[in-house]
Design a protein around this motif. Structure first.
Motif, PDB file in Angstrom:
ATOM      1  N   ARG A 150       0.841  -1.191   0.000  1.00  0.00           N
ATOM      2  CA  ARG A 150       0.000   0.000   0.000  1.00  0.00           C
ATOM      3  C   ARG A 150       0.873   1.237   0.000  1.00  0.00           C
ATOM      4  O   ARG A 150       1.277   1.702   1.052  1.00  0.00           O
ATOM      5  N   GLU A 151       1.153   1.766  -1.201  1.00  0.00           N
ATOM      6  CA  GLU A 151       1.982   2.973  -1.333  1.00  0.00           C
ATOM      7  C   GLU A 151       3.260   2.879  -0.499  1.00  0.00           C
ATOM      8  O   GLU A 151       3.560   3.773   0.280  1.00  0.00           O
TER       9      GLU A 151
ATOM     10  N   TRP B  18       6.036  11.241  13.345  1.00  0.00           N
ATOM     11  CA  TRP B  18       5.264  11.327  12.108  1.00  0.00           C
ATOM     12  C   TRP B  18       5.527  10.190  11.153  1.00  0.00           C
ATOM     13  O   TRP B  18       4.678   9.865  10.331  1.00  0.00           O
TER      14      TRP B  18
ATOM     15  N   ASP C  32       2.669   5.945   9.031  1.00  0.00           N
ATOM     16  CA  ASP C  32       2.772   5.657   7.599  1.00  0.00           C
ATOM     17  C   ASP C  32       3.558   4.389   7.350  1.00  0.00           C
ATOM     18  O   ASP C  32       3.190   3.559   6.510  1.00  0.00           O
TER      19      ASP C  32
ATOM     20  N   ALA D 193       1.434   1.404   8.179  1.00  0.00           N
ATOM     21  CA  ALA D 193       0.314   1.205   7.254  1.00  0.00           C
ATOM     22  C   ALA D 193       0.799   0.642   5.934  1.00  0.00           C
ATOM     23  O   ALA D 193       0.100  -0.137   5.288  1.00  0.00           O
ATOM     24  N   ALA D 194       2.002   1.007   5.512  1.00  0.00           N
ATOM     25  CA  ALA D 194       2.487   0.574   4.205  1.00  0.00           C
ATOM     26  C   ALA D 194       3.153  -0.791   4.224  1.00  0.00           C
ATOM     27  O   ALA D 194       3.206  -1.456   3.207  1.00  0.00           O
TER      28      ALA D 194
ATOM     29  N   ASP E 197      -7.744   3.389  10.146  1.00  0.00           N
ATOM     30  CA  ASP E 197      -6.937   2.298   9.596  1.00  0.00           C
ATOM     31  C   ASP E 197      -6.375   1.486  10.767  1.00  0.00           C
ATOM     32  O   ASP E 197      -5.741   2.030  11.661  1.00  0.00           O
TER      33      ASP E 197
ATOM     34  N   ARG F 124      -2.642   1.834  11.491  1.00  0.00           N
ATOM     35  CA  ARG F 124      -2.235   3.136  11.995  1.00  0.00           C
ATOM     36  C   ARG F 124      -2.595   3.274  13.461  1.00  0.00           C
ATOM     37  O   ARG F 124      -1.867   3.913  14.227  1.00  0.00           O
TER      38      ARG F 124
ATOM     39  N   TYR G 109       0.174   4.446  16.210  1.00  0.00           N
ATOM     40  CA  TYR G 109       0.038   5.519  17.199  1.00  0.00           C
ATOM     41  C   TYR G 109       0.046   4.961  18.608  1.00  0.00           C
ATOM     42  O   TYR G 109       0.510   5.613  19.554  1.00  0.00           O
TER      43      TYR G 109
ATOM     44  N   ARG H 156       6.708   6.998 -10.063  1.00  0.00           N
ATOM     45  CA  ARG H 156       5.477   6.353  -9.612  1.00  0.00           C
ATOM     46  C   ARG H 156       4.328   7.335  -9.506  1.00  0.00           C
ATOM     47  O   ARG H 156       3.199   7.062  -9.897  1.00  0.00           O
ATOM     48  N   LYS H 157       4.627   8.551  -8.956  1.00  0.00           N
ATOM     49  CA  LYS H 157       3.586   9.547  -8.757  1.00  0.00           C
ATOM     50  C   LYS H 157       3.402  10.434  -9.964  1.00  0.00           C
ATOM     51  O   LYS H 157       2.422  11.164 -10.051  1.00  0.00           O
TER      52      LYS H 157
ATOM     53  N   HIS I 197      -0.726  10.820  -0.057  1.00  0.00           N
ATOM     54  CA  HIS I 197      -1.497   9.619   0.255  1.00  0.00           C
ATOM     55  C   HIS I 197      -1.403   9.291   1.737  1.00  0.00           C
ATOM     56  O   HIS I 197      -2.400   8.965   2.378  1.00  0.00           O
ATOM     57  N   TRP I 198      -0.165   9.393   2.264  1.00  0.00           N
ATOM     58  CA  TRP I 198       0.020   9.183   3.709  1.00  0.00           C
ATOM     59  C   TRP I 198       0.266  10.544   4.321  1.00  0.00           C
ATOM     60  O   TRP I 198       1.210  11.222   3.983  1.00  0.00           O
TER      61      TRP I 198
ATOM     62  N   GLY J   2       0.856  11.306   7.628  1.00  0.00           N
ATOM     63  CA  GLY J   2       1.449  11.309   8.956  1.00  0.00           C
ATOM     64  C   GLY J   2       0.400  11.063   9.998  1.00  0.00           C
ATOM     65  O   GLY J   2       0.472  11.536  11.101  1.00  0.00           O
TER      66      GLY J   2
END
Lengths: 474, 111
Positions: free
Chosen positions: A152-153, A223, A227, A230-231, A288, A291, A295, B97-98, B108-109, B111
């Motif tokens: 996912r990204e 931060w 991400d 999630a990825a 999500d 995520r 956190y 990619r983008k 997309h993400w 934070g």
């Protein structure tokens, strides 16, 4: 007893993984064998209670680099090996059934796992702070490769993680070079004799603390973590939350006498309390599932920093071990459910646990450990935390820690109810091709360890106290 | 000489941080690269520290440079070279990619 196998075995596994190209089944087996051997050897080191030292190249300590397995190293090596065993069991069961663990955008081999095991083991063993920096960097690079294996990204999440982590590494390099300039030696034990409380020492300490707080992912440097989780893939998240985050806290504990940790107690307390609440609030708001857990790690490491600000190192180390074990179980349960039903959204997964009792109970016991319910290991950690707060007399911090625990219950219960108990009565549809892929072995191992370490907590507690004694004296 | 080195490090850190915060994607790895050079110069400047004992043995009393710093800075340069190459390649993959060179598009993400 020598600590060399803890470095040699992952190195051989890394060479084996690189030599087998894209054959994931073989690679996962190699990683599992390496992780199990490291766990067995670490347990042998812990039981023997000997400070195993090896001088590289035969040069005595102030002149050469030595690998030393003292109590602090042994504790972190133990939790590291356990997390890698759990992650590699998950990797093995996944690749055994389908030949691949997840569609990957990153490298075609699983080389990130043995590289991380090598880097973390050597980082925990080394007694030379420039060597510490070198393996901190190796760990960082392997972590980027690990995160980019997701579906996912991963490129965007990996890029953001990489930029932030590299800034932290550069700060660590600056700090290490300042420390060398002030003391003239690269040995962690010998350097403390040369320091005094001058402004340059406090600047050095700030550079180190920035790097370690960034790696531990606490507010305001958290931060990158949500991400990255999630990825990345499920075993990747297990290793990220259970092993890589620990390295920041290890750095703070290892460099405590060099950095005049007591002088920064107020800062650690403030950052800890802020992380507790920012992490919990962000977890409550997030839709999500991974995520939420990311956190949650920020929030839990806030508790660890609060314990460090009270100079309760044993409690901080024990709490960190409890967090690593519980988080592994939670990520495994979430990964099972998320990939089975093809979505990680909490609303989309509503009711997913009604037909899958094993992940549901794993998740329940996992977040029960985060909240501090008996008979999990987190209960012993929370009792220790509140005890340390009472001893230190910091009533405000203690009250806030209590509220933080309630906040933990808040997001954990919300996630559990939505994902596993069918909040709105609907059932998600399973993804047909994902039917054969998953097994319960890894999450059962993780959750049994969480309960066993809670019931039989005494040996782990004694190891934490020994580690704390080493950390404070240097 | 020491003052010149300190000023050079300061200029590099300033320029690097400024590039790191840029909106254009490829300025970020160049900012990292400038910060990396600043850190390596910082390591090198530790050879000029005069208020501590000689590292291995005090042979004579004349001011001497520290050879251990050379080894440390070599290691740091090589690590930095690997990292900046990796980051540059990653940035290239991300841009293709983008389909964009604007960091505001990497949302997309969040934070």
């Amino acid at each position: 007893m020598s600590p060399i196998p803890l470095v040699a075995v992952p190195l051989l596994a890394l060479l084996g993984v690189l030599a087998t190209g894209a054959r994931h089944r073989v690679q996962a087996l190699l990683i599992l064998i390496a992780a199990l051997s490291c766990l067995v050897w670490t347990i042998a080191l812990v039981v023997a209670e000997s400070v195993a030292t090896v001088n590289m190249g035969g040069w005595p300590t102030p002149l050469g680099i030595s690998l030393r397995a003292d109590a602090l190293s042994r504790l972190f090596l133990l939790v590291n090996s356990f997390v890698f065993v759990v992650a590699s069991i998950e990797l093995t069961t996944r690749t055994a059934r389908t030949g691949d663990d997840d569609p990957a955008e990153g490298p075609s081999s699983l080389s990130a796992y043995p590289a991380l095991l090598l880097a973390l083991d050597t980082m925990f063993l080394t007694a030379d702070f420039f060597d510490f920096y070198v393996f901190f960097e190796l760990m960082g690079i392997s972590a980027f490769l690990l995160v980019m294996r997701g579906s996912r990204e991963p490129l965007e999440a990996g890029w953001k993680f990489a930029v932030q982590s590299i800034v932290g590494s550069l700060s660590l390099l600056a700090g290490v070079s300042f420390l060398y300039g002030l003391t003239g030696t690269l040995d962690m034990e010998g350097a403390a004799d040369f320091l005094d409380r001058s402004p340059s020492v406090l600047w050095t300490a700030s550079l180190f603390l920035f790097a370690f707080l960034l790696k531990s992912s606490v507010f305001p440097f958290h931060w990158w973590q949500a991400d990255a989780h999630a990825a990345s893939t499920t075993p990747g998240s297990v290793v990220l939350a259970g092993a890589i985050i620990n390295s920041g806290i290890y750095g703070i504990m290892r460099f405590w006498p060099l950095l005049y940790g007591e002088a920064f107690g107020w800062l650690l307390g403030a950052v800890g309390i802020a992380s507790m609440f920012v992490g919990a609030l962000a977890a409550v708001r997030s839709d999500d599932a991974k995520r939420v857990l990311g956190y949650s790690s920020t929030s839990q490491l806030g508790f660890v920093l609060l314990a460090l600000s009270w100079s309760a190192h044993a409690v901080a180390a024990f709490f960190l071990v409890a967090h690593a074990m519980a988080k592994s179980a939670l990520f495994l349960a979430t990964g099972f459910v998320g990939e089975r039903f093809g979505t990680y959204s909490l609303r989309g997964l509503s009711g997913a646990g009604l037909r899958h009792p094993v992940p549901a109970y794993t998740y329940l016991l996992g977040f029960g450990s985060l909240v501090g319910l008996p008979p999990t290991v987190g209960f012993v950690g929370k009792v220790g935390l509140f005890g340390a707060g009472l001893e230190s007399g910091d009533w405000g911090g203690l009250a806030l820690a209590g509220f933080g625990s309630l906040a933990t219950l808040g997001y954990g219960l919300r996630a559990y109810q939505t994902m596993f108990m069918g909040g709105d009565g609907s059932h998600p549809e399973p993804v047909p091709e994902a039917r054969a892929r998953f097994s319960h072995v890894a999450m059962v191992v993780a959750v049994l360890a969480v309960v066993a370490a809670g019931v039989l907590a005494e040996p782990l507690w004694q190891l934490s106290e020994a580690a704390a004694a080493v950390g404070v004296q240097g | 000489m020491n003052a010149l080195l300190a000023i050079a490090i300061g200029v590099l850190v300033t320029a690097g941080t400024f590039q790191l915060l840029s909106r254009e994607l490829f300025r970020v790895p160049f900012g990292i690269y400038l910060l990396l050079n600043a850190s390596n110069l910082l390591v090198l400047s530790m050879a000029a520290s005069t208020d501590r004992a000689a590292p291995l043995a005090q042979i004579d009393r004349s001011p001497q440079a520290d050879p251990l710093v050379q080894a440390m800075v070599l290691t740091a340069i090589i690590i930095g070279f690997g990292i900046s190459t990796f980051l540059l390649m990653l940035t290239g993959r991300l841009a293709s990619r983008k389909g964009s060179l604007d960091t505001s598009d990497m949302r997309h993400w969040r934070g």
